[in-house]
Design an enzyme around this catalytic site. Structure first.
Site, mmCIF file in Angstrom:
data_model
loop_
_atom_site.group_PDB
_atom_site.id
_atom_site.type_symbol
_atom_site.label_atom_id
_atom_site.label_comp_id
_atom_site.label_asym_id
_atom_site.label_seq_id
_atom_site.Cartn_x
_atom_site.Cartn_y
_atom_site.Cartn_z
ATOM 1 N N ASP A 40 0.867 -1.166 0.000
ATOM 2 C CA ASP A 40 0.000 0.000 0.000
ATOM 3 C C ASP A 40 0.912 1.227 0.000
ATOM 4 O O ASP A 40 2.129 1.135 0.179
ATOM 5 C CB ASP A 40 -0.928 -0.025 1.223
ATOM 6 N N CYS A 41 0.344 2.399 -0.191
ATOM 7 C CA CYS A 41 1.157 3.613 -0.375
ATOM 8 C C CYS A 41 1.321 4.384 0.944
ATOM 9 O O CYS A 41 0.351 4.926 1.413
ATOM 10 C CB CYS A 41 0.508 4.515 -1.399
#
Length: 789
Positions: free
Chosen positions: A309-310
């Protein structure tokens, strides 16, 4: 700059920068375009994907390799390979969230389907498949004109465990079986598979898609990514944040709640991407859980790439302090099996991690092999896509009448009728001369929810209802959804008094629930309850209450108030939601949606959101979670939903007894659990050599005993003998949406796999099948199946 602000700045920078290059590119570039590098082995389509991917990796320098470890993969000019943005979003239509998508070009809008939770309420597999397929067509069309990538980070299949979760709206709900089924159908449709049969989609037409062929037989139209692995369902609650939260999960809960959707997404859906979540799982960051990734690859058969995920790699060091340095964080996730970092953390720290001996080049080679393999399965290295199987797709294939009709059908089938005293609905428009619509969301252009794009032809609820009653008036009542003031109440009451029928629109929007924001209350926001009560008291006639949003609401006051005749939940219904709602209110469509999640009372907010346990524990006052384990009061239950007609069930055919030893020649007494045979009360599923011979079909008759045709969701539950701690109260084992005709019976069939549907997870996380009487249930109709050895 603080760590948190630096992290947010990086994410914002990465989202904004690539948009400029996309919007400026009217003639996108592609790898392997002759006469440049088409003679390289990685461009040779007659070779196996694995050979081509290995060839490409072998040609890169270490610096070039590192530049591929970000979602914004750098160009490799000497090999004529342009830059590629991995991050595009397509949760319920092409969304603006990912930098891989731009609506600044020949395609300025895309079909906006209902938010996933409302679509899940349809309990219609073929609908889910067709939505995935339609989104894929629009995505490929946008890719062909340089406005999207080929790798999309959807669907979100985390379990809607807690009603306060801000992203519950994005999921298929609280039941692992439903979430699993949704994952399979959406991914199959999106990646280019063919529909394999099931429920009817009435009023919508689906096109047949064919997989792009190659020598490995695993070509992709697009790449779907099942997220977020795993036990991710908390944004920001109290002192807890998703970036640092440690989800403490038992093996039992992992096996029968959190992991099944991901297992199905990989095993049956054949997803080509998994995304690891921000949170830790039992102390270890999800993106560093090698055991989870290995399970996916070796037991589930995962073939694809794993993205963070970022910027979940940064959180391993910056927020969770699991690693001692940025280099250690990069080493932890790469060695665990994470292939690509959404963000820039690997770009900035991988070289120094190699210099310090913490990462080997072979770790990077493995990641790049997975990344390039998926790109090649997508045809990205096959030259000009205009010459490929999907090369004819373009702007003409976006926002088509077919797709907009499908969006309408999804909203129709998902909307749930929760209350309808004295058959107040449907309304007869020939007897209504005026209509008053009240609520701050009623005049919004459209209700899309999170991860939404730019809709094709949006319409407000006011506009939709006005097509049935021309004399329609509107008052917001509240300035906005938070509704902190009652200054607009008088106007709302005034127009309500003058109208024949009053519709009040209340509930949630993204100011109340969204990514990085959980709720603290289950009540209607601000003074919304007071607005509804003020209008109901003033008009002295029944009104219709329409509830928006994904999170469950405690609307006990409305359920118990006779002045509120009908309640409808419309979630975030997408661009066609207004028309769907109007059709239901005025009887042109018979509602059949069922709630995919439990609606809890406000008292549930006393339960700590950070407690990941699913099972109830009365000794510490813990009520459990979801319909499978919750033992407290419900406002509305999972699967609840009314129709304008009534239905009766009958079991036409179902076995009374299953004999495990007789089910297969390979099962014998040597496979029995390590107990004396006369004391055996369960069987380990892993000890059964085959489960195929145990499967059976339950034949069901559904009779529409009312006066109106309509579709109906048949839900088959099971209750197993309680021989181990934590046995579910009941669990859904099958569902089917069927169309029924008034005063007639319709038959449907649901396949039961006892090894899956009659089994439960014990405290060690192993699946066992209890012996004895298993009960299968259709509403109040029950049937007993005895499992014996």
């Amino acid at each position: 700059m603080s760590t948190e602000w630096r992290f947010l700045f990086i994410c914002l920078f990465l989202q904004v920068l690539p948009l400029f290059s996309i919007s400026e590119s009217t003639h996108p570039q592609f790898p392997c375009m002759p006469p440049t590098n088409s003679d390289y082995p990685f461009c040779n389509t007659s070779l196996p994907i694995s050979t081509r991917a290995q060839s490409l990796v072998s040609l890169l320098t270490l610096s070039e390799k590192i530049q591929q470890l970000s979602d914004e993969a750098a160009a490799i000019p000497r090999l004529y390979i342009p830059a590629y943005e991995w991050w595009s979003e397509s949760l319920h239509g092409i969304a603006t969230n990912g930098p891989g998508v731009s609506f600044n070009g020949t395609v300025s809008a895309a079909t906006s389907f209902p938010q996933v939770l409302l679509t899940a309420a349809s309990f219609n597999r073929s609908l889910w498949f067709s939505i995935g397929s339609a989104i894929a067509v629009e995505a490929r069309a946008m890719y062909n004109v340089g406005q999207a990538g080929l790798t999309f980070w959807a669907p979100n299949i985390n379990i809607f465990r807690d009603p306060r979760w801000g992203r519950g709206q994005e999921t298929p709900g609280e039941d692992p079986m439903v979430a699993s089924a949704y994952a399979v159908e959406f991914v199959r449709g999106f990646q280019g598979g063919n529909w394999k049969g099931g429920d009817e989609i009435r009023g919508a037409v689906g096109k047949k898609r064919v997989l792009r062929g190659d020598s490995d037989g695993d070509g992709l139209m697009l790449s779907a990514c099942c997220k977020h692995l795993t036990a991710y369902d908390l944004e920001k609650w109290g002192n807890f944040s998703r970036y640092s939260f440690d989800a403490v999960v038992s093996n039992q809960d992992l096996e029968d709640t959190y992991q099944p959707p991901f297992r199905s997404c990989v095993q049956q859906g054949k997803a080509s991407c998994l995304m690891c979540s921000y949170n830790r799982v039992n102390g270890v960051p999800a993106c560093a859980r090698q055991d989870l990734f290995q399970k996916a690859k070796t037991e589930w058969g995962f073939k694809g790439y794993i993205t963070s995920d970022c910027d979940a790699v940064a959180t391993v060091y910056e927020y969770q302090h699991y690693a001692n340095s940025p280099e250690d964080a990069v080493a932890d996730v790469l060695k665990a099996g994470t292939d690509i970092n959404c963000g820039s953390y690997m770009l900035r720290h991988t070289q120094s991690a190699i210099d310090q001996g913490k990462v080997k080049e072979e770790d990077i080679d493995r990641a790049l092999f997975n990344l390039f393999s998926v790109q090649m399965r997508l045809g990205l290295f096959d030259g000009d896509p205009a010459n490929g199987l999907y090369g004819n797709l373009g702007p003409k294939d976006v926002c088509t009448k077919e797709h907009r009709t499908l969006a309408l059908e999804a909203a129709r089938q998902g909307i749930v009728l929760l209350k309808n005293d004295k058959k107040f609905l449907p309304l007869d428009k020939s007897r209504i001369s005026s209509l008053a619509i009240i609520g701050p969301q009623a005049d919004q252009p459209f209700l899309g929810g999170g991860y939404t794009g730019i809709p094709c032809k949006p319409e407000s609820l006011v506009e939709g209802l006005k097509t049935y009653v021309e004399k329609t008036s509107f008052a917001a009542g509240c300035v906005d959804v938070p509704c902190l003031s009652d200054t607009g109440f008088d106007e709302a009451v005034s127009i309500a008094r003058k109208a024949d029928i009053v519709v009040v629109v209340a509930g949630l929007d993204l100011s109340q629930e969204t990514e990085d924001h959980d709720r603290v209350s289950l009540l209607l926001p601000g003074k919304q309850m007071a607005l509804i009560s003020s209008v109901a008291s003033a008009i002295q006639k029944p009104l219709v209450l329409v509830l928006t949003g994904g999170g469950p609401l405690d609307v006990s006051f409305a359920e118990q108030d006779p002045r509120i005749a009908s309640i409808l939940w419309i979630g975030y219904p997408g661009e066609a939601g207004a028309k769907a709602l109007a059709e239901i209110i005025f009887g042109d469509f018979n509602p059949g949606g069922r709630l995919p999640m439990t609606w809890y009372p406000e008292s549930f907010t006393r339960v700590p959101m950070n407690d990941m346990n699913m099972r109830a524990d009365p000794y510490r006052g813990y009520p459990g979670r979801t319909y499978r384990f919750y033992i407290g009061h419900r406002v509305y239950g999972f699967g609840q939903g009314l129709s304008y007609t009534k239905f009766a069930y009958q079991f036409v055919s179902a076995p009374n007894k299953l004999n495990l030893l007789r089910s297969s020649d390979t099962v014998s007494s040597k496979n029995l659990p390590r107990q004396r045979r006369e004391e055996v009360n369960y069987f380990h599923i892993e000890e059964l050599d085959t489960c195929d011979s145990l499967r059976f079909h339950v034949e069901i008759s559904v009779t529409n005993v009312g006066d109106m045709d309509g579709s109906h969701v048949v839900m088959l539950f099971s209750r197993v003998p309680k021989i181990v701690k934590g046995t579910p109260e009941k669990q859904l084992i099958g569902f089917s949406r069927v169309h029924t005709v008034s005063r007639r019976s319709t038959e449907t069939s649901i396949m039961v796999d006892p090894c899956e549907h009659f089994s439960i997870a014990n405290e060690q996380g192993k699946r066992i099948m209890p012996l004895g009487d298993h009960t299968i249930m259709l509403g109040d109709v029950v049937h007993s199946v005895s499992v014996e050895i």
